[in-house]
Design an enzyme around this catalytic site. Structure first.
Site, PDB file in Angstrom:
ATOM      1  N   ALA A  37       7.143  29.255 -37.044  1.00 28.80           N
ATOM      2  CA  ALA A  37       5.708  29.549 -37.137  1.00 28.80           C
ATOM      3  C   ALA A  37       5.406  30.443 -38.320  1.00 28.80           C
ATOM      4  CB  ALA A  37       5.239  30.208 -35.845  1.00 28.80           C
ATOM      5  N   ALA A  38       6.310  30.438 -39.319  1.00 26.69           N
ATOM      6  CA  ALA A  38       6.148  31.371 -40.432  1.00 26.69           C
ATOM      7  C   ALA A  38       5.240  30.836 -41.533  1.00 26.69           C
ATOM      8  CB  ALA A  38       7.509  31.725 -41.010  1.00 26.69           C
ATOM      9  N   ARG A  43      -3.941  26.024 -46.056  1.00 27.74           N
ATOM     10  CA  ARG A  43      -4.922  24.937 -46.076  1.00 27.74           C
ATOM     11  C   ARG A  43      -5.905  24.993 -44.904  1.00 27.74           C
ATOM     12  NH1 ARG A  43      -2.834  19.299 -46.466  1.00 27.74           N
ATOM     13  NH2 ARG A  43      -0.710  19.964 -46.095  1.00 27.74           N
ATOM     14  N   LYS A  87      -2.487  30.065 -38.489  1.00 26.69           N
ATOM     15  CA  LYS A  87      -2.624  28.638 -38.179  1.00 26.69           C
ATOM     16  C   LYS A  87      -2.257  28.298 -36.734  1.00 26.69           C
ATOM     17  CE  LYS A  87       0.247  25.378 -39.951  1.00 26.69           C
ATOM     18  NZ  LYS A  87       0.670  24.363 -40.945  1.00 26.69           N
ATOM     19  N   ASP A 122       3.417  24.134 -35.490  1.00 20.07           N
ATOM     20  CA  ASP A 122       2.185  23.438 -35.865  1.00 20.07           C
ATOM     21  C   ASP A 122       2.215  21.960 -35.508  1.00 20.07           C
ATOM     22  OD1 ASP A 122       3.910  22.409 -37.723  1.00 20.07           O
ATOM     23  OD2 ASP A 122       2.840  23.128 -39.488  1.00 20.07           O
ATOM     24  N   GLY A 149       9.931  13.333 -44.900  1.00 21.53           N
ATOM     25  CA  GLY A 149      11.314  13.087 -45.257  1.00 21.53           C
ATOM     26  C   GLY A 149      11.739  11.743 -44.663  1.00 21.53           C
ATOM     27  N   ASN A 169     -26.533  41.902 -11.234  1.00 22.18           N
ATOM     28  CA  ASN A 169     -25.192  42.421 -10.929  1.00 22.18           C
ATOM     29  C   ASN A 169     -24.769  43.579 -11.832  1.00 22.18           C
ATOM     30  OD1 ASN A 169     -25.089  40.680 -13.167  1.00 22.18           O
ATOM     31  ND2 ASN A 169     -22.912  40.292 -12.860  1.00 22.18           N
TER      32      ASN A 169
HETATM   33  C1  UD1 Z   1       9.327  19.078 -43.228  1.00 24.10           C
HETATM   34  C2  UD1 Z   1      10.644  18.335 -43.415  1.00 24.10           C
HETATM   35  C3  UD1 Z   1      10.347  16.845 -43.594  1.00 24.10           C
HETATM   36  C4  UD1 Z   1       9.564  16.323 -42.428  1.00 24.10           C
HETATM   37  C5  UD1 Z   1       8.293  17.148 -42.242  1.00 24.10           C
HETATM   38  C6  UD1 Z   1       7.597  16.754 -40.957  1.00 24.10           C
HETATM   39  C7  UD1 Z   1      12.165  19.905 -44.530  1.00 24.10           C
HETATM   40  C8  UD1 Z   1      12.786  20.286 -45.824  1.00 24.10           C
HETATM   41  N1  UD1 Z   1      11.327  18.849 -44.570  1.00 24.10           N
HETATM   42  O1  UD1 Z   1       8.629  18.969 -44.451  1.00 24.10           O
HETATM   43  O2  UD1 Z   1      11.554  16.120 -43.719  1.00 24.10           O
HETATM   44  O3  UD1 Z   1       9.236  14.973 -42.608  1.00 24.10           O
HETATM   45  O4  UD1 Z   1       8.610  18.547 -42.139  1.00 24.10           O
HETATM   46  O5  UD1 Z   1       6.366  17.383 -40.858  1.00 24.10           O
HETATM   47  O6  UD1 Z   1      12.440  20.504 -43.521  1.00 24.10           O
HETATM   48  N2  UD1 Z   1       8.271  26.913 -42.242  1.00 24.10           N
HETATM   49  C9  UD1 Z   1       8.672  28.208 -42.092  1.00 24.10           C
HETATM   50  N3  UD1 Z   1       9.235  28.862 -43.149  1.00 24.10           N
HETATM   51  C10 UD1 Z   1       9.428  28.259 -44.356  1.00 24.10           C
HETATM   52  C11 UD1 Z   1       9.016  26.927 -44.502  1.00 24.10           C
HETATM   53  C12 UD1 Z   1       8.454  26.292 -43.427  1.00 24.10           C
HETATM   54  O7  UD1 Z   1       8.519  28.781 -41.010  1.00 24.10           O
HETATM   55  O8  UD1 Z   1       9.957  28.928 -45.252  1.00 24.10           O
HETATM   56  C13 UD1 Z   1       7.688  26.206 -41.103  1.00 24.10           C
HETATM   57  C14 UD1 Z   1       6.226  25.847 -41.353  1.00 24.10           C
HETATM   58  O9  UD1 Z   1       5.388  26.838 -40.810  1.00 24.10           O
HETATM   59  C15 UD1 Z   1       6.079  24.549 -40.600  1.00 24.10           C
HETATM   60  C16 UD1 Z   1       7.470  23.937 -40.635  1.00 24.10           C
HETATM   61  O10 UD1 Z   1       8.349  24.984 -40.919  1.00 24.10           O
HETATM   62  O11 UD1 Z   1       5.727  24.756 -39.253  1.00 24.10           O
HETATM   63  C17 UD1 Z   1       7.592  22.816 -41.655  1.00 24.10           C
HETATM   64  O12 UD1 Z   1       7.407  23.308 -42.942  1.00 24.10           O
HETATM   65  P1  UD1 Z   1       6.685  22.495 -44.080  1.00 24.10           P
HETATM   66  O13 UD1 Z   1       6.758  23.267 -45.314  1.00 24.10           O
HETATM   67  O14 UD1 Z   1       5.354  22.044 -43.606  1.00 24.10           O
HETATM   68  O15 UD1 Z   1       7.675  21.235 -44.208  1.00 24.10           O
HETATM   69  P2  UD1 Z   1       7.346  19.863 -44.860  1.00 24.10           P
HETATM   70  O16 UD1 Z   1       7.393  20.002 -46.333  1.00 24.10           O
HETATM   71  O17 UD1 Z   1       6.145  19.286 -44.252  1.00 24.10           O
HETATM   72 CA    CA Z   2       4.335  20.115 -42.971  1.00 25.97          CA
END
Ligand code: UD1
Ligand code: CA
Length: 456
Positions: free
Chosen positions: A10-11, A16, A23, A106, A142, A371
């Site tokens: 949740a970091a 956006r 979020k 999320d 991915g 009340n």
């Molecule tokens: C990630 C996956 C991707 C997948 C997609 C699904 C990786 C490298 N990629 O991509 O393969 O299809 O999710 O939605 O894992 N977060 C942190 N700390 C960070 C980065 C992210 O807590 O340093 C958390 C975000 O809050 C989020 C989740 O990890 O809840 C996913 O991060 P996000 O950057 O959205 O990953 P995607 O690029 O969407």
């Molecule tokens: Ca994402």
């Protein structure tokens, strides 16, 4: 069966969302996205859930602490990628011996069955399992590179995939499961030599394969893993949740004339045989028993509606409203923290706050339970079978005994004995011919061009 644990990410800053609120504290079905994930981990039997938050997220840390305990909230200092985020849970997960599932906070709608399938793959010998789905538009996801036998070889991020890999429809949901020990061991090997310069959790698959360990894909539906990155996506996920609830309600025997206009919360309980008219909102904490009718444009929250009762149209039930069997709450009636007895009626334009209404009592139009004195709140108790005449103000604390009768337009400041009549209003006076004399006098003055003092 191995013990189960969860790491909930949740970091993310959620830039956006353009919202001052973190979020994952935005709500779906009346409950925060984070609030959806923690119960899922519990339903999956996870012994411990660690929530990874970012620095300077006090409100989120607090909310997470309430859900999983402060000792299970881990802080990821810098947003260095999903692998780094899971790694931030290393300390909090110390001593965890068993299988870990990684969930994104999320992505609120992942169903229990999907999590079960991921754990099942581990129990059947896979070392890593990823939840994958067939994407209608796989663009940003991915891609899951599989071998002929359907097992997983690697995950390639979209911006690093070659054209052939981009053609793969099987996408990574982000949900991953692995044995705790292996997970934290492999995390140490993840590098950030990629397009984004981030530590990708997805690299775990190739790292496991390099050790000749088996990686597997568990399948799920795209709608189950819909993520939220913007207000529009939040609304989409809400819509998906509402559609699912409406469908489930109808399957369970709830009648709705316009289901697309009825909104439920995550915990709404409606019994078979209930009818819900259009444009009704169920905020959290509502249950409705069989045969009740919730009429158009009503809003209910924290309320119980008994069998055969009728609520609305245009009624508002607030927390603590308990509407008894066959009772009637009509238009423009607000009920808060009041139990309304069996068969009692408040059919029009009333405020019933803090108290109780006995069985069979009749509350006339425009009745107000006063009340609140500006500082404290007090209860109003109406006995069984009592009759409250229209436009009465009951100044609490006050009791009207069973069978008591309050004359219309009364202001009741003292208790009314059972079966007694109480009238608290000015006595009516009558003056024969007064109106005619009055009219004639005014008319004469007007004709004579005289204006009374102060007239304009
Ligand atoms: C990630 C996956 C991707 C997948 C997609 C699904 C990786 C490298 N990629 O991509 O393969 O299809 O999710 O939605 O894992 N977060 C942190 N700390 C960070 C980065 C992210 O807590 O340093 C958390 C975000 O809050 C989020 C989740 O990890 O809840 C996913 O991060 P996000 O950057 O959205 O990953 P995607 O690029 O969407
Ligand atoms: Ca994402």
């Amino acid at each position: 069966m191995a013990d189960r644990f969860a790491v909930i990410l949740a970091a993310g800053k959620g830039t956006r969302m353009k919202s001052p609120r973190p979020k994952v504290l935005h709500e779906v079905g009346g409950r925060s996205m984070l609030g959806w994930r923690v119960p899922l981990a519990k339903e999956l039997g996870c012994r411990r859930s660690v929530v990874v938050v970012g620095p300077d997220m006090a409100a989120l840390s607090e909310a997470a602490g309430r859900l999983v305990g402060a000792e299970n909230v881990a802080v990821q200092r810098e947003q260095l990628g999903t692998a780094n985020a899971v790694d931030a849970a290393r300390e909090a997960m110390k001593g965890a011996d068993g299988h870990v599932i990684v969930l994104y906070a999320d992505t609120p709608l992942v169903p229990k069955e999907a999590g079960e399938r991921a754990f099942a793959e581990l129990e059947q010998g896979a070392s890593v399992c990823v939840l994958g789905f067939r994407a209608r538009l796989p663009n940003r996801y991915g891609r899951l590179v599989t071998a002929g036998d359907g097992s997983l070889e690697a995950i390639v991020e979209a911006n690093e995939a070659n054209p052939e890999q981009l053609g793969i429809e099987l996408a990574n949901s982000g949900v991953m499961a692995a044995p705790a020990k292996l997970l934290f061991e492999l995390l140490k090997e993840v590098k950030n030599d990629n397009a984004k310069g981030e530590f990708y959790l997805t690299d775990l698959v190739a790292l496991a394969r390099a050790r000749r360990l088996k990686a597997a894909v568990a399948h799920c539906e795209e709608r189950d893993v819909q993520g939220v990155n913007s207000q529009a996506e939040l609304a989409q996920v809400e819509r998906a949740f509402q559609e699912e609830m409406r469908a489930r309600m109808m399957t369970d025997g709830v009648t709705m004339t316009a289901p697309e206009t009825v909104f439920f919360s995550h915990d709404t309980q409606i019994a078979p045989g209930v009818t819900i008219e259009p444009n009704v909102v169920f905020a959290p904490g509502v249950s409705v028993e069989s045969g009740a009718v919730i009429r158009a444009f009503s809003h209910l929250e924290g309320a119980k509606v008994g069998a055969g009762a009728s609520v609305g149209p245009f009624a508002r039930l607030r927390p603590g409203a308990a509407i008894g069997r066959d009772a009637h709450i009509g238009n423009f009636v607000e009920v808060k923290n009041v139990s309304v007895g069996e068969g009692a009626k408040a059919n029009h334009l009333s405020y019933l706050g803090d108290g109780e209404v006995g069985a069979g009592a009749n509350i006339g139009a425009g009745t107000i339970f006063c009340n609140y004195d500006g500082f404290f709140k007090y209860r109003t108790v109406i006995g069984a079978g009592a009759f409250i005449g229209s436009n009465s103000a009951l100044v609490a604390p006050v009791t009207v005994g069973a069978g008591g009768y309050v004359g219309s337009g009364s202001v009741i400041v003292e208790d009314v004995a059972p079966d007694a009549l109480a009238v608290g209003r000015g006595r009516q006076a009558a003056k024969g011919g007064w109106a005619r004399t009055f009219r004639e006098g005014k008319l004469a003055a007007k004709k004579a061009g005289q204006k009374p003092k102060g007239a304009i």
